[in-house]
Scaffold this active site. Structure first.
Site, PDB file in Angstrom:
ATOM      1  N   LYS A 213       0.848  -1.201   0.000  1.00  0.00           N
ATOM      2  CA  LYS A 213       0.000   0.000   0.000  1.00  0.00           C
ATOM      3  C   LYS A 213       0.886   1.256   0.000  1.00  0.00           C
ATOM      4  CE  LYS A 213      -3.596   2.324   2.612  1.00  0.00           C
ATOM      5  NZ  LYS A 213      -4.610   2.262   3.651  1.00  0.00           N
ATOM      6  N   GLU A 219      10.392  -4.639   4.859  1.00  0.00           N
ATOM      7  CA  GLU A 219      10.522  -6.053   4.457  1.00  0.00           C
ATOM      8  C   GLU A 219      10.204  -6.218   2.978  1.00  0.00           C
ATOM      9  OE1 GLU A 219       8.794  -4.879   7.010  1.00  0.00           O
ATOM     10  OE2 GLU A 219       8.849  -6.224   8.751  1.00  0.00           O
ATOM     11  N   GLY A 273      -5.032  -1.763   4.850  1.00  0.00           N
ATOM     12  CA  GLY A 273      -4.192  -2.890   4.405  1.00  0.00           C
ATOM     13  C   GLY A 273      -4.838  -4.236   4.666  1.00  0.00           C
ATOM     14  N   ARG A 274      -5.336  -4.432   5.879  1.00  0.00           N
ATOM     15  CA  ARG A 274      -5.896  -5.751   6.236  1.00  0.00           C
ATOM     16  C   ARG A 274      -7.282  -5.972   5.637  1.00  0.00           C
ATOM     17  NH1 ARG A 274      -5.075  -2.322  10.292  1.00  0.00           N
ATOM     18  NH2 ARG A 274      -6.803  -1.587  11.562  1.00  0.00           N
ATOM     19  N   GLU A 360      -5.171  -6.605  14.672  1.00  0.00           N
ATOM     20  CA  GLU A 360      -4.657  -5.284  14.300  1.00  0.00           C
ATOM     21  C   GLU A 360      -5.785  -4.246  14.368  1.00  0.00           C
ATOM     22  OE1 GLU A 360      -1.072  -4.815  11.537  1.00  0.00           O
ATOM     23  OE2 GLU A 360      -2.669  -4.026  10.276  1.00  0.00           O
ATOM     24  N   HIS A 391      -5.988 -32.827  17.651  1.00  0.00           N
ATOM     25  CA  HIS A 391      -4.839 -33.607  18.130  1.00  0.00           C
ATOM     26  C   HIS A 391      -3.726 -32.695  18.619  1.00  0.00           C
ATOM     27  CE1 HIS A 391      -6.492 -37.442  16.762  1.00  0.00           C
ATOM     28  NE2 HIS A 391      -7.070 -36.703  15.830  1.00  0.00           N
ATOM     29  N   LYS A 516       8.883  -0.781  14.564  1.00  0.00           N
ATOM     30  CA  LYS A 516       9.499  -0.463  13.264  1.00  0.00           C
ATOM     31  C   LYS A 516      10.573   0.594  13.433  1.00  0.00           C
ATOM     32  CE  LYS A 516       5.445  -0.943  10.226  1.00  0.00           C
ATOM     33  NZ  LYS A 516       4.535  -0.205   9.349  1.00  0.00           N
TER      34      LYS A 516
HETATM   35  O1  F6P Z   1       1.968  -4.360   9.941  1.00  0.00           O
HETATM   36  C1  F6P Z   1       1.603  -3.060   9.695  1.00  0.00           C
HETATM   37  C2  F6P Z   1       1.122  -2.819   8.299  1.00  0.00           C
HETATM   38  O2  F6P Z   1       1.015  -1.446   8.136  1.00  0.00           O
HETATM   39  C3  F6P Z   1      -0.206  -3.503   7.995  1.00  0.00           C
HETATM   40  O3  F6P Z   1      -1.305  -2.807   8.427  1.00  0.00           O
HETATM   41  C4  F6P Z   1      -0.119  -3.639   6.514  1.00  0.00           C
HETATM   42  O4  F6P Z   1      -1.051  -4.560   6.055  1.00  0.00           O
HETATM   43  C5  F6P Z   1       1.304  -4.082   6.359  1.00  0.00           C
HETATM   44  O5  F6P Z   1       2.011  -3.330   7.316  1.00  0.00           O
HETATM   45  C6  F6P Z   1       1.910  -3.905   4.990  1.00  0.00           C
HETATM   46  O6  F6P Z   1       1.906  -2.574   4.570  1.00  0.00           O
HETATM   47  P1  F6P Z   1       2.118  -2.178   3.056  1.00  0.00           P
HETATM   48  O7  F6P Z   1       1.031  -2.775   2.249  1.00  0.00           O
HETATM   49  O8  F6P Z   1       2.100  -0.677   3.042  1.00  0.00           O
HETATM   50  O9  F6P Z   1       3.459  -2.706   2.630  1.00  0.00           O
END
Ligand code: F6P
Length: 567
Positions: A213, A219, A273-274, A360, A391, A516
Site C-alpha cells: 500500500k 521487508e 491494508g488488512r 490489528e 490432536h 518499526k
Molecule cells: O503491519 C503493519 C502494516 O502497516 C499492515 O497494516 C499492513 O497490512 C502491512 O504493514 C503492509 O503494509 P504495506 O502494504 O504498506 O506494505
C-alpha cells in the site's frame, strides 16, 4: 452522534454486567434443552447457516445485546462507514472496502466522489492484463510466456490473498483454470523465505508482483529489490519491465523503484491494508492464477454479505450477531481468546488472516476519542483446521481454559472421496467431528456419567469434562470462490461491529509503529559497525550485549557483493 463518552458508562452496559450472574446460574446442558431458545438462535442467509445456540446466552441476553448496540449507535456507525465518512479519524480516512466488490452501477462516495468507477477501471485493467499474461500474449524478456507468479508483500498485502489462494487451490473450477501455473507468496524478510520461494522457479517464466500500500514497508522493499536483482542478474536490467509489476496506492514510489507506472495497479487510501484483499492486492495475483472470472465470483460473494450486513435487521444479521456475541464473550464473560476452527483444509490460512484483521483492528487501549479504556478490547485469535487442531490444542479447550470456538463446516467437499467398504465418505468422517465437538464442549461429561460407566474412582477427576464451554457453528453449502468471499466479508464486518460497540477506531494500527522505528535504529547501527567499525552505543545493556554478540559472529559481506540464497 453522542458526545465523547465511553460505552461502559451506558445503562445498557451496566445491565449486561448485572446479567452475567444470571447466565452463571445456567449450564449449556440445560440451555440446549430449550428448543424454542435454540430455534431462535439459528439464522440462515444465502446458503450460510449460523447456529449460536451453544453460546452462554439466552433470548434475554440477546435482547440486552441489541439494546447495547443501540446505545453504541451501531446502526449509525454502519451507515457512516457505507456513506464514506472519515470514520478512521486518526488517519482522516473513509473505510470503504465494501466499494471494492460493489457492482458497477452502485454509487459509493468518498469525499463527494463516487469511487465505484475507479474501482472498476482497475478491475478492468487487471482483467485485461491477467488475460494477456495467461494467454501468453504478454511474454517475458526472452519471449517465453510467464506461467509463475511471486507476489511480494506482507501483512494485509499477503495474508488475505494467501488465504483466498489456499482456499481456491482445490476448488475444481478454480483448479482447472490454474492448470500449469503457480502462485507463490514472499512475505518474510528472512532470506530463507526468499530461498524457499525461488526454488524451482526460472526468472525467464516468472512474473513478480510487488504489493505494498505504502511502497515503503522495509521487508517488502528489500524483498522486491532482491527479486529485481534475481531477474536482472539473470536476464539483464531491461527485463524488469516485463517481469515486475506493482500494486500500490503510492504510484510515485512505484515509478521511482523502476516499475513502469503503466504496469502498476492502483488502490486508494480508503482501503485499509488488512481489508485490501478485494482490491488489486488480492485480485491481481489471484486473477493471474485463476483467471478474472473466478475472482469475480469471490468478489460477488463478499458483496452479497455487504448487502446483508447493511440492510438486514440486527436479529437476523450474521456479522452483527457474531460481533455482539464476541463482545459478550470478551468483555462480559471475560474470555480473552477465540479459536477459529474450519473443518476444511482449504481454509488452513483463514485463521492467520483473521488474526491480522481482528487483532490489528481491535487490539486498542483507548477509545476513538483517545480516552483510556477501563475494559479490554479485541481477542486473541488463533486456529487450525479440524481435525488437526483436535490432536493439538483441543485438550486445553476441553478441560483447561474456556475459549469460545467458531466451528466452520462445509456441506459439500471440494474433493469428495468415498472408499468402497467404508461406512461413510472421507468428508463425512471429517464432518462427524465438526458436529460432535461443539456438543462435547457444551455438555461435557459428569462424574455421575463416569461412575455409571464403571470408571475407576481415581480417574474420575481426570476424565470429567465440565462442559458449559461456548461455541458457534457456521455451516457453508460448499467452498466455491463465491462462498470464500462470503466468509471473508462475514468476518470483516463482525470485527467492525465489535469495534463499533467498544467505541474504538478499528481501522488504524499505530501499535505497529514503535517496533518499526526501533528496528531502523538497529539497522543504522549494524551498517555503521560493519562499515566504520563503530562500537554499539545508544542501546540499553541487554540490547548492546546481544547486538555485540551478533556483530562478532556475523562479519558481514563486502558491500559490492550480492549473495542470492539458493537451496
Ligand atoms: O503491519 C503493519 C502494516 O502497516 C499492515 O497494516 C499492513 O497490512 C502491512 O504493514 C503492509 O503494509 P504495506 O502494504 O504498506 O506494505
Amino acid at each position: 452522534m453522542a458526545s465523547p463518552s465511553l460505552i461502559c458508562d451506558a445503562e445498557q452496559w451496566k445491565d449486561l454486567k448485572a446479567h452475567v450472574s444470571d447466565i452463571q446460574t445456567t449450564h449449556l446442558r440445560d440451555l440446549m434443552n430449550d428448543v424454542e431458545r435454540c430455534k431462535s438462535m439459528m439464522v440462515e442467509h444465502d446458503g450460510i447457516v449460523l447456529d449460536y445456540s451453544r453460546q452462554r446466552a439466552h433470548q434475554d441476553t440477546m435482547a440486552k445485546l441489541f439494546e447495547l448496540a443501540e446505545a453504541a449507535h451501531l446502526r449509525e456507525k454502519i451507515d457512516r462507514m457505507y456513506n464514506g465518512e472519515h470514520i478512521n479519524s486518526t488517519e482522516n480516512r473513509s473505510v470503504l472496502h465494501v466499494a471494492l466488490r460493489a457492482p458497477r452501477d452502485k454509487v459509493i462516495c468518498s469525499d463527494g466522489k463516487n469511487v465505484v468507477p475507479d474501482v472498476w477501471s482497475v478491475l478492468d485493467k487487471i482483467k485485461e492484463f491477467s488475460e494477456r499474461v495467461r494467454s501468453g500474449s504478454w511474454v517475458g524478456a526472452t519471449g517465453k510466456p510467464l506461467k509463475d507468479v511471486v507476489s511480494v508483500g506482507i501483512g494485509g498485502s499477503f495474508l488475505g490473498p494467501l488465504f483466498v489462494h489456499t482456499a481456491l487451490q482445490t476448488d475444481p473450477e478454480a483448479a482447472k483454470c490454474a492448470k500449469g501455473r503457480q502462485l507463490r507468496f514472499l512475505a518474510n524478510v528472512d532470506p530463507i523465505d526468499v530461498a524457499r520461494n525461488l526454488t524451482g522457479l526460472d526468472p525467464e517464466t516468472t512474473l513478480v508482483v510487488v504489493v505494498s500500500k505504502t511502497f515503503t514497508t522495509a521487508e517488502t522493499m528489500l524483498n522486491a529489490r532482491t527479486l529485481r536483482e534475481w531477474i536482472s542478474s539473470s536476464l539483464g536490467p531491461q527485463a524488469v519491465a516485463k517481469h515486475m509489476v506493482a500494486v500500490s496506492t503510492n504510484l510515485a514510489f512505484v515509478e521511482e523503484f523502476g516499475i513502469d507506472p503503466a504496469n502498476a495497479f492502483a488502490f486508494w487510501d480508503w482501503v485499509g491494508g488488512r481489508y485490501s484483499v478485494c482490491s488489486a492486492v488480492g485480485v491481481l495475483p489471484l486473477s493471474l492464477q485463476y483467471g478474472f472470472s473466478v475472482v469475480q465470483k469471490f468478489l460477488s460473494g463478499a458483496s452479497s454479505i455487504d448487502d446483508h450486513f447493511y440492510s438486514t435487521p440486527f436479529e437476523e444479521n450474521i456479522p452483527v450477531l457474531l460481533g455482539l456475541l464476541s463482545v459478550w464473550n470478551v468483555t462480559f464473560l471475560g474470555y480473552p481468546a477465540r479459536a477459529i476452527l474450519p473443518y476444511s483444509q482449504a481454509l488452513e490460512k483463514f485463521a492467520p488472516h483473521i488474526q491480522q484483521v481482528s487483532m490489528e483492528s481491535n487490539g486498542k487501549g483507548v477509545s476513538i476519542d483517545g480516552i483510556p479504556l477501563p475494559f479490554e478490547t479485541g481477542e486473541i485469535d488463533f486456529g487450525e483446521p479440524g481435525t488437526n487442531g483436535q490432536h493439538s490444542f483441543y485438550q486445553l479447550i476441553h478441560q483447561g481454559r474456556v475459549i469460545p470456538c467458531d466451528f466452520i463446516g462445509i456441506i459439500k467437499s471440494q474433493q469428495p472421496v468415498y472408499l468402497k467398504g467404508e461406512i461413510v465418505s472421507n468428508h463425512d468422517e471429517l464432518m462427524s467431528n465438526f458436529f460432535a465437538q461443539p456438543d462435547a464442549l457444551a455438555y461435557g461429561k459428569t462424574p455421575e456419567q463416569l461412575l455409571s460407566e464403571k470408571v475407576h474412582n481415581h480417574l474420575i477427576p481426570h476424565k470429567t469434562f465440565s462442559g458449559n464451554r461456548p461455541s458457534l457453528s457456521l455451516l457453508l453449502p460448499s467452498l466455491t470462490a463465491y462462498n470464500v468471499g462470503q466468509l471473508l466479508a462475514i468476518y470483516e464486518h463482525r470485527i467492525a461491529v465489535e469495534g463499533f460497540i467498544w467505541g474504538i477506531n478499528s481501522f488504524d494500527q499505530w501499535g505497529v509503529e514503535l517496533g518499526k522505528s526501533l528496528a531502523n535504529q538497529v539497522r543504522k547501527q549494524l551498517h555503521q559497525s560493519r562499515t566504520k567499525g563503530k562500537p554499539v552505543e545508544g542501546f540499553n545493556f541487554s540490547t548492546t550485549t546481544l547486538l555485540t554478540k551478533f556483530l562478532e559472529v556475523n562479519p558481514g559481506v563486502p558491500s559490492d557483493t550480492t549473495v542470492l540464497p539458493e537451496i
